[in-house]
Write a protein that holds these residues in place. Structure first.
Motif, PDB file in Angstrom:
ATOM      1  N   SER A   3     -17.291 -29.236 -34.247  1.00 31.50           N
ATOM      2  CA  SER A   3     -17.828 -28.013 -34.828  1.00 31.50           C
ATOM      3  C   SER A   3     -16.726 -26.959 -34.917  1.00 31.50           C
ATOM      4  CB  SER A   3     -18.987 -27.484 -33.976  1.00 31.50           C
ATOM      5  OG  SER A   3     -18.543 -27.187 -32.662  1.00 31.50           O
ATOM      6  N   GLN A   4     -16.968 -25.931 -35.728  1.00 32.54           N
ATOM      7  CA  GLN A   4     -15.954 -24.895 -35.935  1.00 32.54           C
ATOM      8  C   GLN A   4     -15.650 -24.109 -34.662  1.00 32.54           C
ATOM      9  OE1 GLN A   4     -14.071 -24.224 -38.629  1.00 32.54           O
ATOM     10  NE2 GLN A   4     -14.935 -26.063 -39.562  1.00 32.54           N
ATOM     11  N   ASP A   5     -16.641 -23.981 -33.758  1.00 32.91           N
ATOM     12  CA  ASP A   5     -16.426 -23.190 -32.544  1.00 32.91           C
ATOM     13  C   ASP A   5     -15.940 -24.037 -31.363  1.00 32.91           C
ATOM     14  OD1 ASP A   5     -18.755 -24.605 -32.285  1.00 32.91           O
ATOM     15  OD2 ASP A   5     -19.875 -22.983 -31.324  1.00 32.91           O
ATOM     16  N   TRP A   6     -15.585 -25.303 -31.607  1.00 30.68           N
ATOM     17  CA  TRP A   6     -15.055 -26.143 -30.531  1.00 30.68           C
ATOM     18  C   TRP A   6     -13.673 -25.644 -30.140  1.00 30.68           C
ATOM     19  CZ3 TRP A   6     -10.721 -29.042 -29.568  1.00 30.68           C
ATOM     20  CH2 TRP A   6     -10.781 -29.920 -28.493  1.00 30.68           C
ATOM     21  N   PRO A   7     -13.335 -25.617 -28.840  1.00 26.92           N
ATOM     22  CA  PRO A   7     -14.212 -25.972 -27.724  1.00 26.92           C
ATOM     23  C   PRO A   7     -14.958 -24.744 -27.210  1.00 26.92           C
ATOM     24  CG  PRO A   7     -11.985 -25.672 -26.918  1.00 26.92           C
ATOM     25  CD  PRO A   7     -11.932 -25.425 -28.403  1.00 26.92           C
ATOM     26  N   THR A   8     -16.216 -24.912 -26.899  1.00 23.76           N
ATOM     27  CA  THR A   8     -16.997 -23.834 -26.303  1.00 23.76           C
ATOM     28  C   THR A   8     -16.777 -23.816 -24.792  1.00 23.76           C
ATOM     29  OG1 THR A   8     -18.919 -25.267 -25.957  1.00 23.76           O
ATOM     30  CG2 THR A   8     -18.754 -24.125 -28.092  1.00 23.76           C
ATOM     31  N   PHE A   9     -17.312 -22.784 -24.153  1.00 22.55           N
ATOM     32  CA  PHE A   9     -17.236 -22.707 -22.694  1.00 22.55           C
ATOM     33  C   PHE A   9     -17.883 -23.941 -22.070  1.00 22.55           C
ATOM     34  CE2 PHE A   9     -19.046 -21.620 -18.578  1.00 22.55           C
ATOM     35  CZ  PHE A   9     -17.975 -21.010 -17.927  1.00 22.55           C
ATOM     36  N   GLU A  10     -18.993 -24.397 -22.659  1.00 19.07           N
ATOM     37  CA  GLU A  10     -19.697 -25.576 -22.136  1.00 19.07           C
ATOM     38  C   GLU A  10     -18.843 -26.834 -22.276  1.00 19.07           C
ATOM     39  OE1 GLU A  10     -20.993 -23.316 -24.102  1.00 19.07           O
ATOM     40  OE2 GLU A  10     -22.494 -22.387 -22.778  1.00 19.07           O
ATOM     41  N   ASP A  11     -18.053 -26.931 -23.356  1.00 18.86           N
ATOM     42  CA  ASP A  11     -17.162 -28.082 -23.533  1.00 18.86           C
ATOM     43  C   ASP A  11     -16.114 -28.127 -22.418  1.00 18.86           C
ATOM     44  OD1 ASP A  11     -18.321 -29.038 -25.925  1.00 18.86           O
ATOM     45  OD2 ASP A  11     -17.218 -27.541 -27.096  1.00 18.86           O
ATOM     46  N   VAL A  12     -15.542 -26.970 -22.105  1.00 20.54           N
ATOM     47  CA  VAL A  12     -14.541 -26.910 -21.038  1.00 20.54           C
ATOM     48  C   VAL A  12     -15.184 -27.214 -19.691  1.00 20.54           C
ATOM     49  CG1 VAL A  12     -12.810 -25.468 -19.902  1.00 20.54           C
ATOM     50  CG2 VAL A  12     -13.197 -25.244 -22.358  1.00 20.54           C
ATOM     51  N   LEU A  13     -16.405 -26.745 -19.486  1.00 23.78           N
ATOM     52  CA  LEU A  13     -17.112 -27.024 -18.234  1.00 23.78           C
ATOM     53  C   LEU A  13     -17.377 -28.519 -18.082  1.00 23.78           C
ATOM     54  CD1 LEU A  13     -18.513 -25.926 -15.700  1.00 23.78           C
ATOM     55  CD2 LEU A  13     -20.595 -25.625 -17.076  1.00 23.78           C
ATOM     56  N   ARG A  14     -17.800 -29.182 -19.174  1.00 26.68           N
ATOM     57  CA  ARG A  14     -18.024 -30.628 -19.108  1.00 26.68           C
ATOM     58  C   ARG A  14     -16.719 -31.372 -18.816  1.00 26.68           C
ATOM     59  NH1 ARG A  14     -21.942 -29.696 -23.200  1.00 26.68           N
ATOM     60  NH2 ARG A  14     -20.329 -29.851 -24.816  1.00 26.68           N
ATOM     61  N   ALA A  15     -15.628 -30.903 -19.402  1.00 25.88           N
ATOM     62  CA  ALA A  15     -14.333 -31.526 -19.138  1.00 25.88           C
ATOM     63  C   ALA A  15     -13.940 -31.360 -17.675  1.00 25.88           C
ATOM     64  CB  ALA A  15     -13.266 -30.919 -20.043  1.00 25.88           C
TER      65      ALA A  15
END
Length: 410
Positions: A3-15
């Motif tokens: 998505s255009q807003d990748w990475p979101t805060f949630e993406d970094v948290l999952r990582a």
């Protein structure tokens, strides 16, 4: 597709959660987790604004199974590694061949060995025909990977700007100038100059020990896998990182494949085969592969048997000798749902170490060794072994799991 807003805060948290899973705590990890939300937010902002840069790595030497330089990335950098590789995997996983192993889900060491056994069973028609193996290995593989070439391969299908920036930052970064050497510095002299990353040119090499390096190595040799399967067409082929294995019943045909493979690697990856590790051998003579001695035997059901290397046998025996004099008290649970009252971390670590070895041994043809050794261990660690049973002696404090594959405390 990102998505255009990748990475979101949630993406970094999952990582972060993926990076943390199954790992023991380190000082950098503990420091990062002390202010977890603040640090993840700061890391997310650095990525979003394009200001993220890797931190200095820690370099040390391990001696087993052979001396290697390990570059340990900072914990926050490992989070970024998981963030990037998790997305790159979605694109590259379908492009990997099914017989490419290492650093892939359900594609570890023992999966490679099972695949090898399956190939030999098929080629030998149940053990009736001799199978030949051509083993090839790239010379100083990780420290000679041409980073600009790998970056171009990884970058070619990318369209998302943030992913393009992160791939460039991670794969073109040279960690050597800022690396901090730790541990016994005299061990660095054990590394052959050709195998040291510090002696390579500025565009060569990936840090051994990083998730991005392992993933990048697989991507680097994927085109070679397709070249071998589609152009050379050996009866069977498998690769574990930079160890190539070509199988067939005609040794002359296999030997002719070495030269075109070496030429392809030189022309397309600026690397070369290691001539000292190029071997063509009939499998009934036995080969060493992924920590086992593999040998074809007269067995229709499993013509390729796995045997222990001498150093693994000796390592198992040395581990068992450390149990002499160890006092083991049976755990006491006042209620079936309660935790054990007696807890011994040192003993738990010894049991875990022994079970780790047994986990490897159970794949080899060594049932009698496990049986004899573990029965001796149970007798040796029994409470009051010198007293008769009616007086409370010979009470075992360890229990063997079925098949002599593990032990546990009673």
């Amino acid at each position: 597709m990102l998505s255009q807003d990748w990475p979101t805060f949630e993406d970094v948290l999952r990582a972060y959660k993926a990076c943390r899973f199954g790992k023991s705590a380190s000082i950098h990890q503990t420091t990062f987790e002390t202010h977890l939300g603040k640090n993840i937010l700061a890391l997310h902002q650095e990525i979003s604004t394009g200001t993220y840069q890797p931190s200095p790595t820690v370099c040390f030497v391990v001696e087993r199974p052979k001396p290697r330089e390990i570059f340990a990335a900072h914990f926050r950098d490992r989070i970024v590694h998981h963030l990037v590789v998790s997305k790159l995997t979605n694109y590259w996983e379908p492009k990997f061949i099914s017989s490419s192993f290492a650093c892939r889900k359900q594609k570890g060491t023992h999966a490679a060995l099972r695949h090898l056994q399956k190939c030999v069973r098929s080629l030998s028609h149940g053990g009736h025909s001799h199978v030949w193996a051509l083993q090839l290995d790239l010379a100083s593989f990780f420290v000679t990977i041409h980073r600009p070439t790998l970056h171009a391969i990884l970058n070619q299908p990318l369209r998302h700007q943030k992913m393009i920036e992160l791939v460039r930052t991670l794969y073109l970064h040279d960690a050597r100038p800022t690396a901090i050497r730790k541990g016994d510095l005299s061990k660095f002299s054990l590394i052959d100059s050709q195998k040291s990353w510090f002696t390579q040119d500025k565009d060569s090499g990936l840090p051994i020990g990083n998730l991005t390096s392992q993933f990048g190595a697989n991507v680097c040799l994927t085109a070679l896998d397709h070249f071998i399967q589609r152009e050379l067409k050996p009866p069977h082929y498998l690769r574990y990182m930079d160890d190539l294995m070509l199988l067939g019943t005609n040794p002359d045909e296999l030997s002719k494949m070495t030269e075109p493979i070496d030429q392809w690697i030189r022309q397309n990856r600026f690397q070369k085969l290691n001539p000292t590790k190029t071997t063509l051998i009939r499998l009934d003579k036995g080969i060493r592969y992924l920590g086992y001695e593999c040998r074809q035997v007269d067995s229709p059901s499993q013509p390729l048997q796995l045997f222990l290397e001498p150093k693994k046998k000796w390592g198992f025996v040395k581990n068992l000798r450390t149990w002499q004099g160890v006092e083991i008290s049976a755990r006491h649970k006042p209620h079936p749902l309660s935790h054990s009252i007696l807890s011994n971390n040192k003993l738990d670590n010894k049991i875990a170490s022994l079970n780790s070895q047994l986990g490897n041994l159970k794949h080899a043809n060594c049932y009698r060794l496990r049986k004899k050794s573990l029965e001796k261990l149970i007798k040796q660690t029994a409470e009051n072994p010198g007293l008769p049973e009616e007086m409370g002696g010979s009470h075992p404090t360890l229990k063997i799991k079925p098949g002599y594959t593990a032990v546990k405390q009673r």
